[in-house]
Design a protein around this motif. Sequence first.
Motif, PDB file in Angstrom:
ATOM      1  N   GLU A 382      -3.916  10.607 -13.278  1.00  0.00           N
ATOM      2  CA  GLU A 382      -4.296   9.264 -13.712  1.00  0.00           C
ATOM      3  C   GLU A 382      -5.036   9.335 -15.054  1.00  0.00           C
ATOM      4  O   GLU A 382      -5.939  10.145 -15.231  1.00  0.00           O
ATOM      5  N   VAL A 383      -4.643   8.478 -15.973  1.00  0.00           N
ATOM      6  CA  VAL A 383      -5.282   8.418 -17.287  1.00  0.00           C
ATOM      7  C   VAL A 383      -6.253   7.238 -17.265  1.00  0.00           C
ATOM      8  O   VAL A 383      -5.850   6.070 -17.259  1.00  0.00           O
ATOM      9  N   VAL A 384      -7.548   7.535 -17.230  1.00  0.00           N
ATOM     10  CA  VAL A 384      -8.563   6.510 -17.020  1.00  0.00           C
ATOM     11  C   VAL A 384      -8.693   5.597 -18.237  1.00  0.00           C
ATOM     12  O   VAL A 384      -8.328   5.946 -19.359  1.00  0.00           O
ATOM     13  N   ASN A 385      -9.213   4.404 -17.965  1.00  0.00           N
ATOM     14  CA  ASN A 385      -9.519   3.412 -19.008  1.00  0.00           C
ATOM     15  C   ASN A 385      -8.296   2.960 -19.802  1.00  0.00           C
ATOM     16  O   ASN A 385      -8.385   2.644 -20.982  1.00  0.00           O
ATOM     17  N   THR A 386      -7.138   2.916 -19.159  1.00  0.00           N
ATOM     18  CA  THR A 386      -5.922   2.448 -19.836  1.00  0.00           C
ATOM     19  C   THR A 386      -5.368   1.168 -19.217  1.00  0.00           C
ATOM     20  O   THR A 386      -4.305   0.705 -19.604  1.00  0.00           O
ATOM     21  N   SER A 387      -6.070   0.580 -18.254  1.00  0.00           N
ATOM     22  CA  SER A 387      -5.582  -0.643 -17.625  1.00  0.00           C
ATOM     23  C   SER A 387      -5.902  -1.863 -18.482  1.00  0.00           C
ATOM     24  O   SER A 387      -6.839  -1.849 -19.283  1.00  0.00           O
ATOM     25  N   PHE A 388      -5.103  -2.901 -18.346  1.00  0.00           N
ATOM     26  CA  PHE A 388      -5.453  -4.188 -18.937  1.00  0.00           C
ATOM     27  C   PHE A 388      -4.732  -5.317 -18.202  1.00  0.00           C
ATOM     28  O   PHE A 388      -3.687  -5.121 -17.585  1.00  0.00           O
ATOM     29  N   GLU A 389      -5.326  -6.485 -18.275  1.00  0.00           N
ATOM     30  CA  GLU A 389      -4.767  -7.681 -17.650  1.00  0.00           C
ATOM     31  C   GLU A 389      -4.987  -8.842 -18.603  1.00  0.00           C
ATOM     32  O   GLU A 389      -6.094  -9.051 -19.093  1.00  0.00           O
ATOM     33  N   SER A 390      -3.923  -9.583 -18.877  1.00  0.00           N
ATOM     34  CA  SER A 390      -4.034 -10.657 -19.864  1.00  0.00           C
ATOM     35  C   SER A 390      -3.348 -11.920 -19.385  1.00  0.00           C
ATOM     36  O   SER A 390      -2.394 -11.892 -18.599  1.00  0.00           O
ATOM     37  N   ASP A 391      -3.873 -13.048 -19.863  1.00  0.00           N
ATOM     38  CA  ASP A 391      -3.273 -14.370 -19.678  1.00  0.00           C
ATOM     39  C   ASP A 391      -3.138 -14.992 -21.068  1.00  0.00           C
ATOM     40  O   ASP A 391      -4.133 -15.078 -21.812  1.00  0.00           O
ATOM     41  N   SER A 392      -1.937 -15.440 -21.410  1.00  0.00           N
ATOM     42  CA  SER A 392      -1.692 -15.994 -22.746  1.00  0.00           C
ATOM     43  C   SER A 392      -1.037 -17.362 -22.631  1.00  0.00           C
ATOM     44  O   SER A 392      -0.153 -17.576 -21.787  1.00  0.00           O
ATOM     45  N   TYR A 393      -1.468 -18.269 -23.495  1.00  0.00           N
ATOM     46  CA  TYR A 393      -0.950 -19.639 -23.515  1.00  0.00           C
ATOM     47  C   TYR A 393      -0.501 -19.975 -24.932  1.00  0.00           C
ATOM     48  O   TYR A 393      -1.149 -19.595 -25.913  1.00  0.00           O
ATOM     49  N   LEU A 394       0.599 -20.686 -25.038  1.00  0.00           N
ATOM     50  CA  LEU A 394       1.161 -21.066 -26.328  1.00  0.00           C
ATOM     51  C   LEU A 394       1.609 -22.517 -26.294  1.00  0.00           C
ATOM     52  O   LEU A 394       2.259 -22.947 -25.331  1.00  0.00           O
ATOM     53  N   ALA A 395       1.258 -23.269 -27.336  1.00  0.00           N
ATOM     54  CA  ALA A 395       1.731 -24.655 -27.482  1.00  0.00           C
ATOM     55  C   ALA A 395       2.146 -24.857 -28.933  1.00  0.00           C
ATOM     56  O   ALA A 395       1.378 -24.555 -29.858  1.00  0.00           O
ATOM     57  N   LYS A 396       3.361 -25.373 -29.147  1.00  0.00           N
ATOM     58  CA  LYS A 396       3.886 -25.600 -30.499  1.00  0.00           C
ATOM     59  C   LYS A 396       4.545 -26.980 -30.552  1.00  0.00           C
ATOM     60  O   LYS A 396       5.225 -27.388 -29.607  1.00  0.00           O
ATOM     61  N   LEU A 397       4.345 -27.657 -31.664  1.00  0.00           N
ATOM     62  CA  LEU A 397       4.938 -28.977 -31.852  1.00  0.00           C
ATOM     63  C   LEU A 397       5.393 -29.107 -33.300  1.00  0.00           C
ATOM     64  O   LEU A 397       4.613 -28.865 -34.229  1.00  0.00           O
ATOM     65  N   THR A 398       6.637 -29.468 -33.489  1.00  0.00           N
ATOM     66  CA  THR A 398       7.180 -29.730 -34.820  1.00  0.00           C
ATOM     67  C   THR A 398       7.693 -31.157 -34.859  1.00  0.00           C
ATOM     68  O   THR A 398       8.517 -31.550 -34.020  1.00  0.00           O
ATOM     69  N   TYR A 399       7.197 -31.918 -35.826  1.00  0.00           N
ATOM     70  CA  TYR A 399       7.610 -33.321 -35.946  1.00  0.00           C
ATOM     71  C   TYR A 399       8.072 -33.591 -37.376  1.00  0.00           C
ATOM     72  O   TYR A 399       7.388 -33.220 -38.333  1.00  0.00           O
ATOM     73  N   GLU A 400       9.229 -34.215 -37.507  1.00  0.00           N
ATOM     74  CA  GLU A 400       9.775 -34.568 -38.806  1.00  0.00           C
ATOM     75  C   GLU A 400       9.566 -36.066 -39.035  1.00  0.00           C
ATOM     76  O   GLU A 400      10.199 -36.888 -38.387  1.00  0.00           O
ATOM     77  N   PHE A 401       8.659 -36.370 -39.957  1.00  0.00           N
ATOM     78  CA  PHE A 401       8.376 -37.774 -40.254  1.00  0.00           C
ATOM     79  C   PHE A 401       9.581 -38.447 -40.901  1.00  0.00           C
ATOM     80  O   PHE A 401       9.914 -39.596 -40.595  1.00  0.00           O
ATOM     81  N   THR A 402      10.197 -37.726 -41.819  1.00  0.00           N
ATOM     82  CA  THR A 402      11.409 -38.198 -42.497  1.00  0.00           C
ATOM     83  C   THR A 402      12.326 -36.994 -42.666  1.00  0.00           C
ATOM     84  O   THR A 402      12.015 -35.882 -42.230  1.00  0.00           O
ATOM     85  N   ASP A 403      13.450 -37.224 -43.345  1.00  0.00           N
ATOM     86  CA  ASP A 403      14.341 -36.104 -43.630  1.00  0.00           C
ATOM     87  C   ASP A 403      13.715 -35.115 -44.591  1.00  0.00           C
ATOM     88  O   ASP A 403      14.199 -33.987 -44.732  1.00  0.00           O
ATOM     89  N   GLU A 404      12.623 -35.511 -45.241  1.00  0.00           N
ATOM     90  CA  GLU A 404      12.039 -34.667 -46.281  1.00  0.00           C
ATOM     91  C   GLU A 404      10.674 -34.097 -45.907  1.00  0.00           C
ATOM     92  O   GLU A 404      10.183 -33.197 -46.582  1.00  0.00           O
ATOM     93  N   GLN A 405      10.044 -34.604 -44.860  1.00  0.00           N
ATOM     94  CA  GLN A 405       8.692 -34.186 -44.524  1.00  0.00           C
ATOM     95  C   GLN A 405       8.595 -33.793 -43.050  1.00  0.00           C
ATOM     96  O   GLN A 405       9.149 -34.474 -42.183  1.00  0.00           O
ATOM     97  N   SER A 406       7.884 -32.693 -42.810  1.00  0.00           N
ATOM     98  CA  SER A 406       7.709 -32.234 -41.433  1.00  0.00           C
ATOM     99  C   SER A 406       6.327 -31.618 -41.279  1.00  0.00           C
ATOM    100  O   SER A 406       5.679 -31.212 -42.255  1.00  0.00           O
ATOM    101  N   LEU A 407       5.892 -31.537 -40.032  1.00  0.00           N
ATOM    102  CA  LEU A 407       4.605 -30.941 -39.699  1.00  0.00           C
ATOM    103  C   LEU A 407       4.777 -30.084 -38.447  1.00  0.00           C
ATOM    104  O   LEU A 407       5.296 -30.552 -37.443  1.00  0.00           O
TER     105      LEU A 407
END
Length: 906
Positions: A382-407
Amino acid sequence: MRTRSVLNTRLTPLAFALGLSLSLPAAAQNQLSVYEFNLAKQPMSHTLTQVAKAASMNLIADAKLLNGLQAPALHGEISLNKALELTLQNSNLTARIIDNNIIIKAAVSVQTSSNHKRHTSFVPDGANSSQQDIEVIEVKGDRLHMHREQIARTKGLSNSDIFSSFAGIEANNLRNEAGALDIGIRGVQGEGRVPIFIDGSLQSTHTNRGYMGTSDRTYIDSNLISKVNIEKGASAKASPFSSGAIGGMVSIRTLDTQDILKSGEQLGALIKVNTHNNNHTPDVPESFGLQSYYEVSNDNGTLDFAGGGFTLATAYEQDNLKAVLAYSKKKVGNYFAGSNGFEEFVEEKEYIRWEPSKTEAGKYDEIPYIELIPPPVNQNGEVVNTSFESDSYLAKLTYEFTDEQSLEVNTRFHKQEAGEMLASYWYKQRAGDTKFWKETDENGEDQWMSEEIPEGVETMPQWQPGSALVNSASALYRFVPSNNALVDLSVNVWRTSARLQQYNALGSNLGQNAGQYFHRVNNKRHGVSVLNASAFAVANKPITLTYGLSWQSETLSPHQDWQDNFKRDWHPADFKLKSTSRNGEQTKRAIFANAQIDLAPVELALNLNHHDSVNQDFQAENTLKFAGKTDFTLQAKYHLLDNTAVKAKYSNAYRMPNLYETTVSNEVFSYSSDYPITSEKTKSYDIGIESEFTNLMQNGDKLVLSAEYFYTNIENMLATGFLPKPDKPAWDQKFTFTNYDKFELPGTELGIYYQSDLFYSKLSYTKYSNVEMCSSLMAQAADVEACNSGGFAGSLTPLRVPPEKSYIAIVGTKLFNDAIDTGFTYKKHTEKHHPGGFLSGTGVTALEYIPAGYQLDFYFDYTFSDDITGNIAITNLTDQYKVSTGSIVAMPEPGQTISIGLEFKL
């Protein structure tokens, strides 16, 4: 998707195509995919370039065919097939898609049923199997691209394992970096030299590693990654926050709607589940004293699948709106080492014992003997101190106001607990040794306890995991007017905040062993950039000019209640307690300009970046100002033959000392005014050649041969050093940062890539030659030569020197209409030596020799349908006992590990 390219139009007789996929391209899927276009009537060369960029494909065209031609406007959501057909209508040209390439040729006459001839603007891939003299050039030497499918194939216990199959890419001490990324390129690593950007924002956090120095950690779950782009060396393209990136850059894009949705669907979900064996969740004692005597396991159950992960991502897409929500969970226990090759790490030490002489009475003879000292971790231990546990969250939003502008706005939250420890605690106690620890009795009195370790039991220090809470947010505004090629405006604002609780400081009042190293620190970054790209032509030569400015700030600060952890009962009331953590701020500014010029058959790229820095240390009440420096990079590409291209790049770039290097703390290494520091200056160049051949062994196959020579010279390189205090004895040392005279890293990379209908392979070879590190200051302090090839014993520089040679080979096949994709990955490195007496006097049992090692991995991916895939992988198939070349102690890599995964779309 916005389609105006900030790169120049590629219009050489056979255009350069940047990037090389390790798997067979999915051209058919690209043809059916729908892309959003907002292109005015313009030269056809510009439109074709933007169409190819939108589809992430390569454009191959002869400039003579396109001269003087105009393309009609393209608006709305259009498939790639339709976009090419509309662009080329009435042009007497035809487009064909072969693999990941859009090939423009003179139109083919096709006989119709009424015996009239017509020209076809688009010929689907496979409509005509004869490729005749079509050649595709992929100049990829300093650029690497990785998509989600390739990331999934590169199985491993660490998130950094996704980079393991690329030549010239190294991960710093990846088994004890808490599952984070700390990437080096061609021997250049750390302290912002290779920044990692996620969705446009800088994500790295500073982490003290005691006698292992510092880490430049980026926290992300690899299951949330969609694409990775890597550029080796100083960038030849415009990048707002590339100041100091003298080694290269890593750009990561997280999951997008096309990664999640079924074809043609507006709402959907992606689910990924995976599990693996070869790990054990440690039961860590609460007592700091007993944590030094954790009983390690040597029982690795093959069928014990205790680790794994789960990912759920949802997406919604309509005309002007795209949204992604995702969650990913990952859990990895302490892994077990391999078995084969263990004897290479058993150290032989020669000792002398004195025995009564057998020939002369009253005298003693010297009897030499050899003692074998095994490494702390057993075979399959056993190789000590190599464990890890993670929780990750992602939220993305792309909105095009017009054909020329987006956020586009996105936010990501990463929470984890991970094992890590200081190098001076890497040792083992065996049967017969006595363990000592302190307990508090019912009267509140401390009592020392002792116990002999029984037979069959071995112990190593295993600490409670540290924690990291990382939150990032960014917003990107884009304005691309359809009738003005001079405007392609991007405004980017981002912020990253990290709250860290770790056992890597010094002086905490929590207790003995790990308790004395506990501290809490905050690391925050935020920045803003404005960038514009203008496309125009001078004397019929297409030019794209990109220019802008950026500002960013970083702060390091202790937790608001830090005094609770460091104040002692015996301190007087007026005692001026100083934080053990850094407490300061760095502000960086940059103004940049980039020109991409097509002088067919030569393509030029010129990049200028002027930047400065102001660093404040609130604890020492000190401010350091580093005057502005200008980075200069020039890149040229030229087609020597129809199937052969050459590339050359030269760079003169600077890295300002960062916040960690210019502030003081109670950690091991701190800034010292006794040894003032200045900016690094890097001169580098590389020259590459690549040739591609098709139809060699069967129709449609291709062979790519590449070679590249690179040279990097970092003048005034900043690194750690054990240096004497002024007017003090030589043994009274200060652990600080100092400028080394230079660090030279010349080397060669060779590559072979072959692809056919059933078989593909990629072979790469990297060799460093005449590596040299020089420091007159370090040499004087240690009374050694000023220059050497392995670094200095009284510093951490030996860890930065890569092994002389490394090899990577990938061999695979696709069967049953690509339903099965299976193969092997082989990685090998030569031996590496550290200087004698490396880190002596620090309590660290540092490696002075790392044997040559290899690893063989197996993968098997099966596509049940367009929306369901499964995979099985066996990493370290031959169960090798090996140590990473960037390790400071004998911490072995994982032994044979079986991973099983399933992915499906709903």
